[in-house]
Write an enzyme that holds these catalytic residues in place. Structure first.
Site, PDB file in Angstrom:
ATOM      1  CE  LYS A  56      -1.415   5.750  -6.437  1.00  0.00           C
ATOM      2  NZ  LYS A  56      -1.808   4.724  -5.699  1.00  0.00           N
ATOM      3  NE  ARG A  78      -3.733  -6.264  -2.538  1.00  0.00           N
ATOM      4  CZ  ARG A  78      -4.299  -6.070  -3.852  1.00  0.00           C
ATOM      5  NH1 ARG A  78      -4.536  -7.314  -4.540  1.00  0.00           N
ATOM      6  NH2 ARG A  78      -4.345  -4.965  -4.107  1.00  0.00           N
ATOM      7  CD  GLU A 114     -19.516   7.345  -3.096  1.00  0.00           C
ATOM      8  OE1 GLU A 114     -19.351   8.134  -1.980  1.00  0.00           O
ATOM      9  OE2 GLU A 114     -20.539   7.465  -3.591  1.00  0.00           O
ATOM     10  CD  GLU A 140      -1.099   1.092  -0.395  1.00  0.00           C
ATOM     11  OE1 GLU A 140      -1.643   2.097  -0.405  1.00  0.00           O
ATOM     12  OE2 GLU A 140      -1.488   0.367  -1.178  1.00  0.00           O
ATOM     13  CB  THR A 153      -9.759  -9.780  -5.995  1.00  0.00           C
ATOM     14  OG1 THR A 153      -8.915  -9.813  -5.107  1.00  0.00           O
ATOM     15  CG2 THR A 153      -8.940 -10.646  -7.203  1.00  0.00           C
TER      16      THR A 153
HETATM   17  P1  0O2 Z   1      -3.197  -1.610  -7.823  1.00  0.00           P
HETATM   18  O1  0O2 Z   1      -1.483  -2.164  -7.615  1.00  0.00           O
HETATM   19  O2  0O2 Z   1      -3.900  -1.719  -8.955  1.00  0.00           O
HETATM   20  O3  0O2 Z   1      -3.676  -2.360  -6.617  1.00  0.00           O
HETATM   21  P2  0O2 Z   1      -5.694   7.440  -4.864  1.00  0.00           P
HETATM   22  O4  0O2 Z   1      -6.725   7.094  -3.748  1.00  0.00           O
HETATM   23  O5  0O2 Z   1      -5.851   6.033  -5.768  1.00  0.00           O
HETATM   24  O6  0O2 Z   1      -6.048   8.524  -5.672  1.00  0.00           O
HETATM   25  P3  0O2 Z   1      -3.500   6.721  -2.929  1.00  0.00           P
HETATM   26  O7  0O2 Z   1      -3.834   7.562  -1.837  1.00  0.00           O
HETATM   27  O8  0O2 Z   1      -2.176   5.991  -3.195  1.00  0.00           O
HETATM   28  O9  0O2 Z   1      -4.278   7.230  -4.490  1.00  0.00           O
HETATM   29  O10 0O2 Z   1      -4.437   5.475  -2.805  1.00  0.00           O
HETATM   30  P4  0O2 Z   1      -5.205   4.560  -1.650  1.00  0.00           P
HETATM   31  O11 0O2 Z   1      -6.878   4.628  -1.893  1.00  0.00           O
HETATM   32  O12 0O2 Z   1      -4.994   5.015  -0.310  1.00  0.00           O
HETATM   33  O13 0O2 Z   1      -4.722   3.290  -1.905  1.00  0.00           O
HETATM   34  C1  0O2 Z   1      -4.498   2.743  -3.146  1.00  0.00           C
HETATM   35  C2  0O2 Z   1      -4.352   1.403  -3.313  1.00  0.00           C
HETATM   36  O14 0O2 Z   1      -5.641   0.796  -2.549  1.00  0.00           O
HETATM   37  C3  0O2 Z   1      -5.021   1.030  -4.775  1.00  0.00           C
HETATM   38  O15 0O2 Z   1      -3.825   0.828  -5.548  1.00  0.00           O
HETATM   39  C4  0O2 Z   1      -5.608  -0.231  -4.582  1.00  0.00           C
HETATM   40  O16 0O2 Z   1      -4.850  -1.359  -4.456  1.00  0.00           O
HETATM   41  C5  0O2 Z   1      -6.438   0.074  -3.214  1.00  0.00           C
HETATM   42  N1  0O2 Z   1      -7.572   0.460  -3.408  1.00  0.00           N
HETATM   43  C6  0O2 Z   1      -8.278   1.906  -3.108  1.00  0.00           C
HETATM   44  N2  0O2 Z   1      -9.529   2.122  -3.676  1.00  0.00           N
HETATM   45  C7  0O2 Z   1      -9.901   1.111  -4.032  1.00  0.00           C
HETATM   46  C8  0O2 Z   1     -11.046   0.609  -4.642  1.00  0.00           C
HETATM   47  O17 0O2 Z   1     -12.136   1.170  -4.769  1.00  0.00           O
HETATM   48  N3  0O2 Z   1     -11.110  -0.730  -5.258  1.00  0.00           N
HETATM   49  C9  0O2 Z   1     -10.234  -1.655  -5.177  1.00  0.00           C
HETATM   50  N4  0O2 Z   1     -10.369  -2.640  -5.876  1.00  0.00           N
HETATM   51  N5  0O2 Z   1      -8.876  -1.107  -4.707  1.00  0.00           N
HETATM   52  C10 0O2 Z   1      -8.806  -0.141  -4.306  1.00  0.00           C
HETATM   53  P5  0O2 Z   1      -3.814   1.019  -7.135  1.00  0.00           P
HETATM   54  O18 0O2 Z   1      -3.253   2.446  -7.355  1.00  0.00           O
HETATM   55  O19 0O2 Z   1      -5.143   0.886  -7.591  1.00  0.00           O
HETATM   56  O20 0O2 Z   1      -2.982  -0.144  -7.319  1.00  0.00           O
END
Ligand code: 0O2
Ligand code: 0O2
Length: 267
Positions: A56, A78, A114, A140, A153
Site C-alpha cells: 500500500k 469492522r 466503482e 480505520e 469478503t
Molecule cells: P484489507 O486489509 O485487505 O482490507 P485506496 O482506495 O485503496 O487507494 P484508501 O483510501 O486507504 O486507499 O482506501 P479506502 O478505499 O478508503 O478503504 C480501504 C479499505 O476499504 C480496503 O482495505 C478494503 O478493506 C476496503 N475496500 C475498499 N474498496 C474495496 C473494494 O472494492 N472491495 C473490497 N472487498 N474492499 C474494499 P485494503 O487496503 O484492501 O486492506
C-alpha cells in the site's frame, strides 16, 4: 526497506485493535441490555500484514518514515450491522465517544465505489497507553451490513486470487451482485419498518381498548350505570366489527362523559 523493528512498530496497533474490539463488543452488550436490540451484530478486527503495508505504501507513494500517517488502516476494525439504518446509529455513537478522536469519514454507501463496494468508513485517532507513554495511532473503522460484508469478503478474496487480472466479465458480474446485495438490504429494511409500524399500531390499539374499559368502569363508580351499559354495548359491537377508528372516536366520547361525571354534571 528500512531496518525498522516491525514487531515494535506494530505493537501499539495490535493493542489498539484489541482494545477497540473489546470496546465495541461491550457497546453491543450494553445496547442489547438497555434497548433489547443492538445495532451491532458482530465486531472483528485485524492488524494489516507487513507485506500489505509495504504494498500500500508503494501504491500510494508513502515514504517509509511517513507510514504512520500515510496509511490509515494499519489498525482495522469492522462492525457488522443487520440493517442500513443501524450503520448511521453506530456512526453517531462513535462520533460522540470521548476515548477516540474522529479524523474524517468516507461514505461509500451513498458514494459507492466503482467495484460496487459499499461500507461506511471512519478514520479515528486512538490513544494507546504504552510503557513509554501515550501513543496516538490511526485506525480505520468500517461499518457495514451483513449483506455488504458478504459481498466484500467474497470480492476481496477473488481480487486477491486474481490480482489485477480479474476478467472484465467477472468484474461486471460482481458489480451486479453488489446491486443485488444492496437490494436485499433495502428490502430487509422495508420489511423491518413494516413490522415496527404494525407493532406500534398494535400497541396503540391495545392502549385505546384498555382506556375504554377502565373509563367505563369509572362511569359505574360515578353511578352513570345507564351510560356505562350503553358505551359497553357500543364498544362490544365495534370490537366485533374490528373498527379501530370508531373505537378511537368512542374512546374520546367516553372520556368526555367521564369528565362530566367527575364534575358532577348531568348525562
Ligand atoms: P484489507 O486489509 O485487505 O482490507 P485506496 O482506495 O485503496 O487507494 P484508501 O483510501 O486507504 O486507499 O482506501 P479506502 O478505499 O478508503 O478503504 C480501504 C479499505 O476499504 C480496503 O482495505 C478494503 O478493506 C476496503 N475496500 C475498499 N474498496 C474495496 C473494494 O472494492 N472491495 C473490497 N472487498 N474492499 C474494499 P485494503 O487496503 O484492501 O486492506
Ligand atoms: P461472539 O460472542 O461469538 O460474538 P477474538 O480475538 O476471538 O475476540 P477475532 O480474532 O476478531 O475474535 O475473531 P474473528 O474470526 O475475526 O471473529 C470475531 C467475531 O465475529 C467472533 O465472535 C465470530 O464468531 C464473529 N463472526 C465472524 N464471522 C461471522 C459471521 O459471518 N456471522 C456472525 N454472526 N458472526 C461472525 P466472538 O469474538 O467469538 O464473539
Amino acid at each position: 526497506m528500512d531496518g525498522r523493528d516491525w514487531g515494535l512498530f506494530l505493537q501499539p496497533y495490535e493493542q489498539a485493535v484489541e482494545e477497540l474490539k473489546v470496546k465495541f463488543k461491550t457497546l453491543r452488550t450494553e445496547l442489547k441490555a438497555r434497548e433489547a436490540y443492538a445495532p451491532i451484530e458482530f465486531v472483528t478486527g485485524r492488524v494489516k500484514r507487513i507485506s500489505s503495508i509495504l504494498e500500500k505504501a508503494k501504491r500510494l507513494s508513502v515514504p517509509m518514515d511517513k507510514i504512520e500517517t500515510g496509511i490509515e488502516d494499519i489498525a482495522g476494525i469492522r462492525i457488522m450491522c443487520q440493517f442500513v439504518d443501524d450503520i448511521r446509529r453506530v456512526a453517531d455513537l462513535i462520533r460522540v465517544r470521548k476515548d477516540l478522536q474522529l479524523v474524517y469519514e468516507k461514505d461509500y454507501i451513498t458514494n459507492y465505489k466503482e467495484s460496487g463496494y459499499r461500507s461506511y468508513h471512519m478514520i479515528v485517532e486512538y490513544p494507546v497507553q504504552t510503557a513509554i507513554g501515550l501513543k496516538n495511532v490511526l485506525a480505520e473503522v468500517q461499518i457495514r451490513t451483513l449483506a455488504m460484508n458478504f459481498w466484500a469478503t467474497i470480492e476481496h478474496s477473488l481480487n486477491y486470487k486474481y490480482k489485477e487480472s480479474l476478467p472484465e466479465e467477472v468484474r461486471l458480474r460482481l458489480k451486479t451482485a453488489a446491486e443485488a446485495a444492496f437490494l436485499l438490504d433495502t428490502e430487509m429494511s422495508s420489511i423491518r419498518n413494516e413490522i415496527i409500524d404494525s407493532q406500534r399500531g398494535f400497541e396503540e390499539k391495545s392502549n385505546v381498548v384498555s382506556s375504554v374499559l377502565s373509563d367505563i368502569q369509572e362511569l359505574y363508580f360515578f353511578h352513570r350505570v345507564r351510560e356505562a351499559v350503553q358505551f359497553q354495548l357500543r364498544f362490544n359491537e365495534l370490537w366485533e366489527q374490528e373498527d379501530a377508528f370508531a373505537i378511537r372516536v368512542l374512546a374520546d366520547e367516553i372520556r368526555s362523559a367521564l369528565m362530566r361525571a367527575k364534575k358532577g354534571g348531568g348525562a
